[in-house]
Design an enzyme around this catalytic site. Structure first.
Site, PDB file in Angstrom:
ATOM      1  N   CYS A  79      -7.866  -0.411   4.285  1.00 25.18           N
ATOM      2  CA  CYS A  79      -7.491  -1.803   4.053  1.00 25.18           C
ATOM      3  C   CYS A  79      -7.862  -2.673   5.263  1.00 25.18           C
ATOM      4  O   CYS A  79      -9.022  -2.968   5.469  1.00 25.18           O
ATOM      5  CB  CYS A  79      -5.998  -1.894   3.714  1.00 25.18           C
ATOM      6  SG  CYS A  79      -5.544  -3.420   2.873  1.00 25.18           S
ATOM      7  N   HIS A 167      -5.173   2.001  -0.759  1.00 24.48           N
ATOM      8  CA  HIS A 167      -4.287   2.880   0.031  1.00 24.48           C
ATOM      9  C   HIS A 167      -4.204   4.270  -0.613  1.00 24.48           C
ATOM     10  O   HIS A 167      -3.500   4.449  -1.609  1.00 24.48           O
ATOM     11  CB  HIS A 167      -2.887   2.271   0.131  1.00 24.48           C
ATOM     12  CG  HIS A 167      -2.832   1.059   1.004  1.00 24.48           C
ATOM     13  ND1 HIS A 167      -2.584   1.126   2.356  1.00 24.48           N
ATOM     14  CD2 HIS A 167      -3.022  -0.263   0.720  1.00 24.48           C
ATOM     15  CE1 HIS A 167      -2.609  -0.093   2.875  1.00 24.48           C
ATOM     16  NE2 HIS A 167      -2.870  -0.955   1.895  1.00 24.48           N
ATOM     17  N   GLU A 169      -2.737   6.825   0.595  1.00 22.26           N
ATOM     18  CA  GLU A 169      -1.522   7.530   1.015  1.00 22.26           C
ATOM     19  C   GLU A 169      -0.357   7.342   0.054  1.00 22.26           C
ATOM     20  O   GLU A 169       0.609   8.125   0.084  1.00 22.26           O
ATOM     21  CB  GLU A 169      -1.118   7.081   2.419  1.00 22.26           C
ATOM     22  CG  GLU A 169      -0.662   5.642   2.565  1.00 22.26           C
ATOM     23  CD  GLU A 169      -1.789   4.647   2.775  1.00 22.26           C
ATOM     24  OE1 GLU A 169      -1.503   3.526   3.228  1.00 22.26           O
ATOM     25  OE2 GLU A 169      -2.956   4.977   2.466  1.00 22.26           O
TER      26      GLU A 169
END
Length: 509
Positions: A79, A167, A169
């Protein structure tokens, strides 16, 4: 420490989650602020640049000289990290024309690129950004896009340098773990050998080397962090460790006796100290939450120091500090603004003159539990819900009296035992009862009552940073409410807290 991934933090709320995902791959990693990078050595196999609440277009936005990293070590920008690299080398980052927040699908995906091996076209990812990369610098190639985001990912030619605008994660990115595995294992070449057993062996060796024949004193709380830390220190130095478990009068019902018995079964040398009255005296008339925390902290130090002085030759203080506490103290913007003070943070009083040993300071909570299980610590300790250091004092809104504590202990006991009996305890991350500073009208028998109100709280979470209220069955809540009102004198009304964190906190104070 052997091979590791370095995560540079630009202030994202997800930075710790990146680290936890990497560690789930049995690869060690550390988080450092972008403006305090450790010296690169052969042990650092790759770098991940985190997201940020800032825009790369802002004046004074976080910046980083990437020339020393590029081409020398694999880089993954996430990002903000991706946008920073693009802008620094001649690309164009501009405000998004449409809202780019939430689920998206990778309609274009170059699976020949190492980062996307074994990932599927249409893979769902999580977007969370107000800016977007409009144009890439020369030598940067697009490797993924969505129907609304032309440049969702890129790779730098002739380098293992990547940028992604989503993202991986978060769980909403369904193949995010595959992507991180591709980067950490296949691109960076990490061997995935950082396991609980390896951590235990290395930590015990380090403790033996550091402490030698010195004596250590440690305060225990009954929780997983201090229990695992004490067990590790005990494995290293045995009888040179003395543990102190203080009954501050603010524990759960039967907790003092049960925890002492558990520790004795672990073979730890534990001294139990009944200091209830000292804490009640220190708390008398205090109704401010921070005031209560400070009074409890001061009194604990006084009691603990008194007990430590009874042990001849103590040179070390053992603590159950875990990695999130360490990260917070060296965060991008310095220590976070105080929402509420933490009972274990703030330093050791100088008059105690002890050095500090923290065997868990590189672990997250889930890692602590894994180590505890590898050490064969009983599940009733490993799986125990987190319990605040100030105990029931911050679950009694207003001033503290022994009578209020006794009332809340009974309410809490009925609630927690009910969760256990119905098989709900392990589905809940943390639960407890709160004694409210109000009274309500009720009817018991033929008589009007005007008695106390209690709130029940049960939340689900991974690490306590965010939490959602648990949808406990209505039948269960109905039975617990009925049991509390019938069995606990002075309570005639029960409510259930359905607030999430944020905006609420888990505890009420």
């Amino acid at each position: 420490m052997a091979e590791q991934i370095l995560i540079l933090d630009f202030g994202s709320q997800y930075t710790q989650l990146i680290a936890r995902r990497v560690r789930e791959l049995n690869v060690y990693c550390e988080i450092h602020p972008y403006n305090n990078i450790p010296t690169l050595d052969d042990n650092i196999r790759g770098v991940i640049l985190s997201g940020s609440p800032c825009s790369v277009r802002d004046e004074g936005a976080p910046d980083l000289d990437l020339d020393e990293l590029r081409g020398r070590i694999p880089i993954l920008g996430v990002c903000y990290g991706a946008q920073l690299m693009a802008q620094k080398y001649g690309g164009n980052v501009a405000p998004s024309e449409i809202r780019e927040y939430g689920r998206a699908n990778l309609s274009h995906l170059d699976t020949h690129v190492d980062l996307f091996k074994e990932m599927t076209h249409g893979s769902q990812v999580w977007m969370s950004h107000g800016d977007t990369i409009k144009e890439l610098p020369k030598g940067f190639d697009i490797i993924a896009g969505t129907p609304s985001v032309r440049i969702a990912a890129y790779k730098v030619q002739e380098e293992q340098t990547y940028g992604i605008q989503f993202h991986p994660e978060v769980t909403h990115s369904t193949e995010g773990k595959n992507l991180l595995r591709n980067f950490v294992v296949h691109i960076c070449g990490c061997s995935q050998d950082w396991t609980s057993d390896v951590f235990i062996d290395a930590t015990i060796d380090e403790l033996i080397h550091t402490i030698g024949n010195d004596k250590v004193v440690m305060g225990l709380s009954g929780g997983v962090d201090s229990s695992v830390a004490a067990t590790l220190i005990d494995r290293a130095i045995g009888e040179h460790l003395t543990c102190v478990f203080v009954d501050n009068g603010l524990l759960r019902k039967h907790e003092y006796e049960e925890v002492l018995a558990s520790y004795k079964n672990l073979g730890l040398n534990v001294i139990g100290v009944d200091a209830k009255q000292k804490f009640y005296d220190a708390l008398k008339g205090i109704d401010d939450p921070e005031g209560k925390r400070k009074a409890i902290g001061r009194t604990f130090i006084e009691v603990f120091d008194e007990e430590a002085h009874k042990i001849e030759g103590v040179k070390w203080l053992g603590q159950g500090t875990i990695y999130p506490d360490v990260i917070e103290s060296v965060s991008v913007n310095g220590p976070s603004a105080t929402i509420k003070s933490h009972h274990n943070v703030g330093g050791l009083p100088e008059f105690m003159k002890l050095k500090v040993v923290e065997p868990l300071k590189t672990l997250f909570k889930d890692g602590v539990r894994e180590v505890g299980r590898a050490l064969e610590i009983p599940e009733n300790i490993i799986g125990r819900h987190p319990f605040p250091g100030p105990g029931l004092a911050i679950r009694i809104l207003g001033d503290i009296t022994p009578e209020k504590v006794a009332t809340l202990q009974e309410v809490d006991y009925i609630f927690i035992q009910g969760l256990r009996e119905q098989g709900l305890y392990d589905q809940v991350w943390q639960a407890g009862a709160i004694l409210l500073p109000i009274q309500a009208v009720g009817v018991m028998g033929d008589e009007r009552t005007y008695e106390r109100v209690v709130a029940l709280r049960a939340v689900s979470s991974v690490d306590g940073m965010t939490a959602d209220w648990v949808h406990l069955p209505y039948e269960f809540l109905g039975k617990i409410s009925n049991d509390i009102i019938n069995k606990v004198k002075g309570v005639n009304r029960v409510v259930y807290d359905i607030s999430s964190k944020p905006p609420a906190t888990i505890e009420w104070e």
